[in-house]
Motif scaffolding. Structure first.
Motif, PDB file in Angstrom:
ATOM      1  N   LEU A 153     108.748  65.339  16.232  1.00  0.00           N
ATOM      2  CA  LEU A 153     108.193  65.421  17.582  1.00  0.00           C
ATOM      3  C   LEU A 153     106.832  64.726  17.563  1.00  0.00           C
ATOM      4  O   LEU A 153     105.973  65.099  16.774  1.00  0.00           O
ATOM      5  N   VAL A 154     106.639  63.750  18.418  1.00  0.00           N
ATOM      6  CA  VAL A 154     105.367  63.023  18.436  1.00  0.00           C
ATOM      7  C   VAL A 154     104.422  63.560  19.506  1.00  0.00           C
ATOM      8  O   VAL A 154     103.224  63.274  19.482  1.00  0.00           O
ATOM      9  N   ASN A 155     104.934  64.366  20.441  1.00  0.00           N
ATOM     10  CA  ASN A 155     104.127  64.903  21.534  1.00  0.00           C
ATOM     11  C   ASN A 155     104.208  66.423  21.501  1.00  0.00           C
ATOM     12  O   ASN A 155     105.276  66.996  21.659  1.00  0.00           O
ATOM     13  N   ILE A 156     103.042  67.069  21.276  1.00  0.00           N
ATOM     14  CA  ILE A 156     102.986  68.536  21.217  1.00  0.00           C
ATOM     15  C   ILE A 156     101.871  69.031  22.140  1.00  0.00           C
ATOM     16  O   ILE A 156     100.780  68.461  22.179  1.00  0.00           O
ATOM     17  N   GLU A 157     102.157  70.120  22.856  1.00  0.00           N
ATOM     18  CA  GLU A 157     101.206  70.710  23.790  1.00  0.00           C
ATOM     19  C   GLU A 157     100.744  72.063  23.277  1.00  0.00           C
ATOM     20  O   GLU A 157     101.554  72.869  22.811  1.00  0.00           O
ATOM     21  N   ALA A 158      99.430  72.322  23.338  1.00  0.00           N
ATOM     22  CA  ALA A 158      98.870  73.592  22.872  1.00  0.00           C
ATOM     23  C   ALA A 158      97.493  73.782  23.496  1.00  0.00           C
ATOM     24  O   ALA A 158      96.837  72.802  23.878  1.00  0.00           O
ATOM     25  N   PRO A 159      97.017  75.044  23.609  1.00  0.00           N
ATOM     26  CA  PRO A 159      95.643  75.273  24.079  1.00  0.00           C
ATOM     27  C   PRO A 159      94.645  74.831  23.024  1.00  0.00           C
ATOM     28  O   PRO A 159      94.985  74.674  21.848  1.00  0.00           O
ATOM     29  N   SER A 160      93.411  74.647  23.419  1.00  0.00           N
ATOM     30  CA  SER A 160      92.396  74.104  22.517  1.00  0.00           C
ATOM     31  C   SER A 160      92.037  75.052  21.380  1.00  0.00           C
ATOM     32  O   SER A 160      91.467  74.613  20.381  1.00  0.00           O
ATOM     33  N   ASN A 161      92.370  76.337  21.510  1.00  0.00           N
ATOM     34  CA  ASN A 161      92.056  77.284  20.424  1.00  0.00           C
ATOM     35  C   ASN A 161      93.213  77.467  19.448  1.00  0.00           C
ATOM     36  O   ASN A 161      93.186  78.363  18.612  1.00  0.00           O
ATOM     37  N   PRO A 213      96.054  75.187  16.762  1.00  0.00           N
ATOM     38  CA  PRO A 213      96.280  73.873  16.141  1.00  0.00           C
ATOM     39  C   PRO A 213      97.571  73.221  16.629  1.00  0.00           C
ATOM     40  O   PRO A 213      98.498  73.894  17.089  1.00  0.00           O
ATOM     41  N   PHE A 214      97.620  71.893  16.507  1.00  0.00           N
ATOM     42  CA  PHE A 214      98.822  71.123  16.796  1.00  0.00           C
ATOM     43  C   PHE A 214      99.530  70.866  15.457  1.00  0.00           C
ATOM     44  O   PHE A 214      98.937  70.290  14.553  1.00  0.00           O
ATOM     45  N   ARG A 215     100.799  71.273  15.343  1.00  0.00           N
ATOM     46  CA  ARG A 215     101.534  71.153  14.079  1.00  0.00           C
ATOM     47  C   ARG A 215     102.706  70.180  14.243  1.00  0.00           C
ATOM     48  O   ARG A 215     103.550  70.367  15.118  1.00  0.00           O
ATOM     49  N   TYR A 216     102.729  69.175  13.370  1.00  0.00           N
ATOM     50  CA  TYR A 216     103.767  68.148  13.402  1.00  0.00           C
ATOM     51  C   TYR A 216     104.513  68.136  12.068  1.00  0.00           C
ATOM     52  O   TYR A 216     103.922  68.358  11.014  1.00  0.00           O
ATOM     53  N   THR A 217     105.812  67.840  12.148  1.00  0.00           N
ATOM     54  CA  THR A 217     106.627  67.643  10.955  1.00  0.00           C
ATOM     55  C   THR A 217     106.981  66.167  10.873  1.00  0.00           C
ATOM     56  O   THR A 217     107.656  65.640  11.766  1.00  0.00           O
ATOM     57  N   THR A 218     106.513  65.489   9.829  1.00  0.00           N
ATOM     58  CA  THR A 218     106.726  64.051   9.686  1.00  0.00           C
ATOM     59  C   THR A 218     107.466  63.750   8.391  1.00  0.00           C
ATOM     60  O   THR A 218     107.571  64.599   7.504  1.00  0.00           O
ATOM     61  N   LEU A 261      99.602  60.321  -1.365  1.00  0.00           N
ATOM     62  CA  LEU A 261     100.889  60.737  -1.906  1.00  0.00           C
ATOM     63  C   LEU A 261     101.519  59.590  -2.681  1.00  0.00           C
ATOM     64  O   LEU A 261     101.583  58.457  -2.198  1.00  0.00           O
ATOM     65  N   GLN A 262     101.978  59.904  -3.895  1.00  0.00           N
ATOM     66  CA  GLN A 262     102.682  58.913  -4.713  1.00  0.00           C
ATOM     67  C   GLN A 262     104.183  59.058  -4.468  1.00  0.00           C
ATOM     68  O   GLN A 262     104.746  60.125  -4.681  1.00  0.00           O
ATOM     69  N   MET A 263     104.809  57.980  -4.017  1.00  0.00           N
ATOM     70  CA  MET A 263     106.211  58.004  -3.621  1.00  0.00           C
ATOM     71  C   MET A 263     107.084  57.264  -4.625  1.00  0.00           C
ATOM     72  O   MET A 263     106.779  56.127  -5.008  1.00  0.00           O
ATOM     73  N   GLN A 264     108.184  57.903  -5.028  1.00  0.00           N
ATOM     74  CA  GLN A 264     109.160  57.276  -5.900  1.00  0.00           C
ATOM     75  C   GLN A 264     109.938  56.200  -5.131  1.00  0.00           C
ATOM     76  O   GLN A 264     110.015  56.244  -3.905  1.00  0.00           O
ATOM     77  N   PRO A 265     110.520  55.237  -5.826  1.00  0.00           N
ATOM     78  CA  PRO A 265     111.291  54.191  -5.144  1.00  0.00           C
ATOM     79  C   PRO A 265     112.466  54.757  -4.355  1.00  0.00           C
ATOM     80  O   PRO A 265     113.140  55.684  -4.796  1.00  0.00           O
ATOM     81  N   ASN A 266     112.644  54.214  -3.160  1.00  0.00           N
ATOM     82  CA  ASN A 266     113.791  54.554  -2.317  1.00  0.00           C
ATOM     83  C   ASN A 266     113.908  56.069  -2.072  1.00  0.00           C
ATOM     84  O   ASN A 266     114.983  56.654  -2.122  1.00  0.00           O
ATOM     85  N   LYS A 267     112.737  56.713  -1.801  1.00  0.00           N
ATOM     86  CA  LYS A 267     112.701  58.142  -1.568  1.00  0.00           C
ATOM     87  C   LYS A 267     111.989  58.458  -0.257  1.00  0.00           C
ATOM     88  O   LYS A 267     111.163  57.684   0.226  1.00  0.00           O
ATOM     89  N   ALA A 268     112.301  59.641   0.316  1.00  0.00           N
ATOM     90  CA  ALA A 268     111.653  60.129   1.532  1.00  0.00           C
ATOM     91  C   ALA A 268     111.026  61.500   1.256  1.00  0.00           C
ATOM     92  O   ALA A 268     111.566  62.282   0.476  1.00  0.00           O
ATOM     93  N   GLN A 269     109.880  61.775   1.879  1.00  0.00           N
ATOM     94  CA  GLN A 269     109.169  63.045   1.659  1.00  0.00           C
ATOM     95  C   GLN A 269     108.695  63.610   3.001  1.00  0.00           C
ATOM     96  O   GLN A 269     108.099  62.907   3.814  1.00  0.00           O
ATOM     97  N   GLU A 270     108.967  64.915   3.214  1.00  0.00           N
ATOM     98  CA  GLU A 270     108.509  65.575   4.440  1.00  0.00           C
ATOM     99  C   GLU A 270     107.037  65.958   4.288  1.00  0.00           C
ATOM    100  O   GLU A 270     106.625  66.491   3.261  1.00  0.00           O
ATOM    101  N   ILE A 271     106.240  65.691   5.330  1.00  0.00           N
ATOM    102  CA  ILE A 271     104.799  65.985   5.334  1.00  0.00           C
ATOM    103  C   ILE A 271     104.475  66.796   6.582  1.00  0.00           C
ATOM    104  O   ILE A 271     104.815  66.394   7.697  1.00  0.00           O
ATOM    105  N   SER A 272     103.823  67.954   6.399  1.00  0.00           N
ATOM    106  CA  SER A 272     103.381  68.775   7.529  1.00  0.00           C
ATOM    107  C   SER A 272     101.946  68.384   7.884  1.00  0.00           C
ATOM    108  O   SER A 272     101.080  68.349   7.011  1.00  0.00           O
ATOM    109  N   ILE A 273     101.722  68.109   9.149  1.00  0.00           N
ATOM    110  CA  ILE A 273     100.400  67.682   9.620  1.00  0.00           C
ATOM    111  C   ILE A 273      99.888  68.690  10.640  1.00  0.00           C
ATOM    112  O   ILE A 273     100.611  69.090  11.557  1.00  0.00           O
ATOM    113  N   GLU A 274      98.645  69.123  10.450  1.00  0.00           N
ATOM    114  CA  GLU A 274      98.012  70.075  11.368  1.00  0.00           C
ATOM    115  C   GLU A 274      96.717  69.470  11.908  1.00  0.00           C
ATOM    116  O   GLU A 274      95.861  69.050  11.141  1.00  0.00           O
ATOM    117  N   ILE A 275      96.606  69.417  13.223  1.00  0.00           N
ATOM    118  CA  ILE A 275      95.433  68.831  13.881  1.00  0.00           C
ATOM    119  C   ILE A 275      94.773  69.900  14.749  1.00  0.00           C
ATOM    120  O   ILE A 275      95.452  70.606  15.490  1.00  0.00           O
TER     121      ILE A 275
END
Length: 284
Positions: A48-56, A58-63, A99-113
């Motif tokens: 999800l690239v668009n998240i709505e939340a009050p200012s108090n 955090p915005f949490r994204y799964t990438t 982050l160090q990435m192995q060849p031809n691999k994918a990694q899930e990253i949680s981002i909090e803003i």
């Protein structure tokens, strides 16, 4: 003759059936192998690239970060944030900045803003980059800030204690502040006091308090006569339909100087009376 022909055709079907089954299994295995071995494409994507939340809150994204190359790649994370905003990246529960990435691999990253609580309601674009020596992967996130309600009750000096004489009144100054991003309406002040204590507020009600604004409130605290000297707790509270806050205040009750002199006089009179009685009746 017809019987022999039917037996011969039946034998042929029985002979070719395992051959066709084996051929289908082999073809399916080759297809799946081809799908598995298909190289990935390097990318930086979000569920999800668009998240709505009050200012108090955090915005949490799964990438997902994908290294589609045939080499080991080290990616450094970079974000262009508005003033006062903060961001964190987590991989398998640990906070990281690269982050160090192995060849031809994918990694899930949680981002909090997180944004300051005073951030105005609006849509904010957050450009992210995963930078390596080989390439730079970009991801554009959006944080939609909703209005928030927040209330703070304190004193102008920050002091939360005072002294009062038994049987007298004390004026205390409180500070009410709207720390949210939306106006607060219909605010009422109240108190929780020791038995027979009284408190009046000026003003007792606040019709509206704009975001970021503050207002001083006077509290006239009355302590009843003959209150024993010591420490007492007074609690003041302010409520609105959307938010509330409270504060605990320590009151130190002392006896008046006049009461002290009267007490000493009573003691002296008692001593004098005892002395008089001893002088008068002691010899009998």
């Amino acid at each position: 003759m017809l019987t022999e022909l039917l037996i011969t055709n039946t034998d042929r079907r029985f002979y070719f059936r395992p051959f066709f089954i084996a051929l289908l299994v082999l073809a399916n295995s080759l297809y799946l192998t081809g799908q598995t071995m298909k190289p990935l494409k390097s990318s930086f994507e979000a569920r999800l690239v668009n998240i709505e939340a009050p200012s108090n809150e955090p915005f949490r994204y799964t990438t997902t970060l994908t290294n589609g190359s045939a080499q080991l790649v080290n990616y450094n994370f970079n974000a262009l944030l508005p003033d006062g905003w903060q961001i964190s990246y987590r991989v398998e529960g640990s906070q990281v900045t690269s982050l160090q990435m192995q060849p031809n691999k994918a990694q899930e990253i949680s981002i909090e803003i997180s944004c300051p609580i005073t951030t105005k309601p609006n849509k904010y674009k957050i450009p992210l980059k995963a930078i390596s020596a080989r390439d730079t992967l970009t991801l554009d996130l959006e944080a939609v800030v909703k209005g928030s309600y927040a209330l703070e009750l304190s004193t102008p000096s920050g002091r939360l204690s005072d002294e009062v004489v038994s049987g007298s009144s004390k004026e205390i100054l409180l500070k009410v502040k709207n720390t949210g991003t939306l106006p607060l309406n219909a605010l009422d002040l109240s108190s929780q006091l020791p038995s027979r204590w009284e408190a009046t507020f000026d003003p007792a009600n606040i019709k509206q308090l704009e975001a970021g604004k503050s207002l001083d409130v006077k509290v006239n605290l009355k302590v009843p006569d003959k209150t024993i000297a010591g420490d007492y707790a007074a609690k003041f509270e302010i409520k609105s339909p959307n938010s509330n806050a409270d504060i605990s205040f320590r009151m130190i009750v002392k006896t008046s100087l006049l009461s002290g002199w009267i007490g000493m006089l009573v003691i002296l009179l008692a001593i004098g009376l005892v002395y008089y009685l001893i002088r008068k009746y002691g010899r009998r």
